[in-house]
Design a protein around this motif. Structure first.
Motif, short mmCIF file in Angstrom:
data_model
loop_
_atom_site.label_atom_id
_atom_site.label_comp_id
_atom_site.label_asym_id
_atom_site.label_seq_id
_atom_site.Cartn_x
_atom_site.Cartn_y
_atom_site.Cartn_z
N MET A 37 -2.92 -7.91 38.54
CA MET A 37 -4.12 -7.05 38.62
C MET A 37 -4.41 -6.64 40.06
O MET A 37 -4.81 -5.50 40.31
CB MET A 37 -5.32 -7.76 37.99
N GLU A 38 -4.19 -7.55 41.03
CA GLU A 38 -4.38 -7.19 42.43
C GLU A 38 -3.42 -6.09 42.85
O GLU A 38 -3.80 -5.15 43.56
CB GLU A 38 -4.21 -8.41 43.33
N LEU A 39 -2.16 -6.19 42.40
CA LEU A 39 -1.18 -5.16 42.72
C LEU A 39 -1.55 -3.82 42.08
O LEU A 39 -1.45 -2.77 42.73
CB LEU A 39 0.22 -5.59 42.28
N VAL A 40 -1.98 -3.86 40.83
CA VAL A 40 -2.37 -2.62 40.14
C VAL A 40 -3.53 -1.95 40.88
O VAL A 40 -3.57 -0.72 41.02
CB VAL A 40 -2.73 -2.89 38.66
N GLN A 41 -4.48 -2.73 41.38
CA GLN A 41 -5.61 -2.17 42.10
C GLN A 41 -5.18 -1.47 43.39
O GLN A 41 -5.91 -0.63 43.90
CB GLN A 41 -6.64 -3.25 42.42
N GLY A 42 -4.00 -1.81 43.89
CA GLY A 42 -3.48 -1.15 45.09
C GLY A 42 -2.66 0.10 44.81
O GLY A 42 -2.26 0.81 45.73
N MET A 43 -2.43 0.40 43.55
CA MET A 43 -1.64 1.58 43.18
C MET A 43 -2.49 2.85 43.37
O MET A 43 -3.68 2.85 43.11
CB MET A 43 -1.17 1.50 41.73
N ASN A 45 -1.41 5.92 42.01
CA ASN A 45 -1.23 6.83 40.88
C ASN A 45 -0.36 6.16 39.81
O ASN A 45 0.15 5.06 40.01
CB ASN A 45 -0.62 8.16 41.35
N LYS A 46 -0.18 6.86 38.70
CA LYS A 46 0.58 6.29 37.59
C LYS A 46 2.06 6.14 37.93
O LYS A 46 2.73 5.26 37.41
CB LYS A 46 0.41 7.15 36.33
N LYS A 47 2.57 6.98 38.80
CA LYS A 47 3.97 6.86 39.20
C LYS A 47 4.20 5.52 39.90
O LYS A 47 5.18 4.83 39.62
CB LYS A 47 4.35 8.02 40.12
N GLU A 48 3.30 5.16 40.81
CA GLU A 48 3.42 3.88 41.50
C GLU A 48 3.27 2.72 40.51
O GLU A 48 3.98 1.72 40.62
CB GLU A 48 2.38 3.76 42.61
N LEU A 49 2.37 2.87 39.55
CA LEU A 49 2.19 1.83 38.54
C LEU A 49 3.47 1.65 37.72
O LEU A 49 3.90 0.53 37.46
CB LEU A 49 1.01 2.17 37.62
N ASN A 50 4.09 2.75 37.34
CA ASN A 50 5.35 2.67 36.59
C ASN A 50 6.45 2.03 37.43
O ASN A 50 7.27 1.26 36.91
CB ASN A 50 5.77 4.05 36.08
#
Length: 126
Positions: A37-43, A45-50
């Motif tokens: 969740m900490e990493l996702v909060q640093g994304m 956009n969706k490309k970075e999340l993917n």
């Protein structure tokens, strides 16, 4: 198997060679759902999340979810160590996950976990 702390993966994503070598040499590892969740909060956009999702899959990373046992351990850690050592919620949950699963915690932020006597730390130096 090892539980990798958030900071090591952030160093990896920032291009730190030591972090990249360390992660690439592991034959799979675990992360806390808190780290995810900490990493996702640093994304941004969706490309970075993917890209994050693909990287975790490629690394054979296993997400450790918060159980009642982990919650209880984290609560104890905060009660015992917040006032003197400023142990925060995320670190308590990550540390409690390592303790509950008997995994060493690979971290560059060992000062966040030093107060936790039952944890086995593996120091990462960027």
């Amino acid at each position: 198997m090892v539980l990798v702390d958030t900071d090591v993966l952030i160093w990896y994503m920032r291009g730190n060679e030591r972090a990249q070598d360390t992660i690439e040499k592991l034959n799979g590892f675990s992360i806390s759902v808190v780290t995810y969740m900490e990493l996702v909060q640093g994304m941004r956009n969706k490309k970075e999340l993917n890209c994050l999702r693909q990287a975790l899959h490629g690394w054979n990373a296993h997400i450790v979810y918060i159980s009642e046992e982990i919650s209880a351990k984290a609560m104890f850690l905060v009660e015992q160590h917040f006032l003197r050592h400023s142990v925060e919620i995320a670190d308590a949950l990550i540390g409690a996950s390592a303790i509950a699963y008997g995994l060493p915690l690979l971290t560059g932020n060992d000062k966040h976990y030093n107060a936790m006597s039952d944890i086995h730390l593996k120091k990462f130096s960027p």
